[in-house]
Design a protein around this motif. Structure first.
Motif, PDB file in Angstrom:
ATOM      1  N   PRO A   1      33.294  57.564  11.830  1.00  0.00           N
ATOM      2  CA  PRO A   1      34.147  58.383  10.971  1.00  0.00           C
ATOM      3  C   PRO A   1      35.574  58.543  11.510  1.00  0.00           C
ATOM      4  O   PRO A   1      36.463  58.983  10.793  1.00  0.00           O
ATOM      5  CB  PRO A   1      33.428  59.735  10.952  1.00  0.00           C
TER       6      PRO A   1
ATOM      7  N   SER B   1      33.246  51.100  10.272  1.00  0.00           N
ATOM      8  CA  SER B   1      32.408  52.098   9.611  1.00  0.00           C
ATOM      9  C   SER B   1      31.612  51.463   8.476  1.00  0.00           C
ATOM     10  O   SER B   1      31.274  52.121   7.499  1.00  0.00           O
ATOM     11  CB  SER B   1      33.277  53.244   9.082  1.00  0.00           C
ATOM     12  N   ASP B   2      31.302  50.188   8.617  1.00  0.00           N
ATOM     13  CA  ASP B   2      30.615  49.456   7.560  1.00  0.00           C
ATOM     14  C   ASP B   2      29.129  49.789   7.451  1.00  0.00           C
ATOM     15  O   ASP B   2      28.486  49.399   6.489  1.00  0.00           O
ATOM     16  CB  ASP B   2      30.773  47.946   7.760  1.00  0.00           C
TER      17      ASP B   2
ATOM     18  N   ARG C   1      26.594  52.791   7.296  1.00  0.00           N
ATOM     19  CA  ARG C   1      26.328  54.232   7.122  1.00  0.00           C
ATOM     20  C   ARG C   1      27.458  55.124   7.634  1.00  0.00           C
ATOM     21  O   ARG C   1      27.217  56.225   8.130  1.00  0.00           O
ATOM     22  CB  ARG C   1      25.014  54.622   7.768  1.00  0.00           C
ATOM     23  N   ASN C   2      28.668  54.624   7.560  1.00  0.00           N
ATOM     24  CA  ASN C   2      29.843  55.405   7.988  1.00  0.00           C
ATOM     25  C   ASN C   2      29.674  55.993   9.382  1.00  0.00           C
ATOM     26  O   ASN C   2      30.058  57.137   9.638  1.00  0.00           O
ATOM     27  CB  ASN C   2      30.157  56.501   6.970  1.00  0.00           C
TER      28      ASN C   2
END
Length: 162
Positions: free
Chosen positions: A73, A66-67, A69-70
Motif C-alpha cells: 500500500p 501492489s499487483d 491483493r494490494n
C-alpha cells in the motif's frame, strides 16, 4: 535479453532514473516486493545475501508492487523507508511498478518472457526473483516460496563463472 537488459530504463524509489550502467559486469537479483506480504521476511535474507556477496559484484534490486491483493500500500519512497527501517535493507529499492497485466513494466515483461514460471510466464505472486549474469543474461527464475538461501549456490556460481 542479453544486451537488452542494459537498455532497460526504470527509476529509483525517488523517481530518478536509475543508471543501468552501474549494473554492467554485475550479477543482479531482481525481485518484486511488498511490505504486507507473508514473504516479506525474505527482505532480510536478500539483505544477508547482498552483504555477503556485494564485494564480489552482486546487486539486488527491489521493485515494490501492489499487483497481488494490494500488499504494497506504500508509495515508492515509503516502501523504501519501511524496508530499510523494519528489515535492514541497504540494497537499492526502485520505483513501484506493475509486474503483470496490461500495465506491466517493460523490465518485468522482458524478464517474464525470457524465463517462464511453472505453467505460465506471468508472475504469480510477490517475491518472484530473477538472477541475471554479468553479461545481462537471465540465468534463472525463482518462485516466491524459494528463499534466497536456497539458491545461494546459484548466485555463487554465477558470480564466479560468468
Amino acid at each position: 535479453m542479453k544486451s537488452r537488459f542494459y537498455d532497460m530504463t526504470f527509476n529509483d524509489a525517488h523517481g530518478e532514473p536509475f543508471d543501468t550502467d552501474l549494473l554492467r559486469d554485475k550479477v543482479v537479483i531482481i525481485v518484486n516486493t511488498a511490505s504486507e506480504c507473508g514473504f516479506r521476511s525474505q527482505l532480510e535474507s536478500l539483505e544477508h545475501l547482498y552483504q555477503k556477496y556485494k564485494d564480489e559484484g552482486l546487486v539486488i534490486l527491489g521493485f515494490p508492487s501492489s499487483d497481488f491483493r494490494n500488499q504494497e500500500p506504500l508509495n515508492s519512497k515509503d516502501a523504501e523507508s519501511c524496508y530499510r527501517e523494519n528489515h535492514g535493507v541497504t540494497f537499492p529499492i526502485m520505483e513501484k511498478v506493475h509486474v503483470r497485466g496490461k500495465d506491466i513494466h517493460p523490465l518485468f515483461k522482458a524478464l517474464t518472457e525470457s524465463r517462464t514460471g511453472l505453467l505460465t510466464s506471468a508472475i504469480k505472486w510477490n517475491y518472484t526473483k530473477f538472477l541475471v549474469s554479468r553479461e545481462g543474461k537471465i540465468m534463472d527464475r525463482y518462485p516466491p516460496q524459494k528463499k534466497p538461501e536456497q539458491f545461494e549456490e546459484d548466485v555463487k556460481k554465477t558470480l564466479r563463472y560468468t
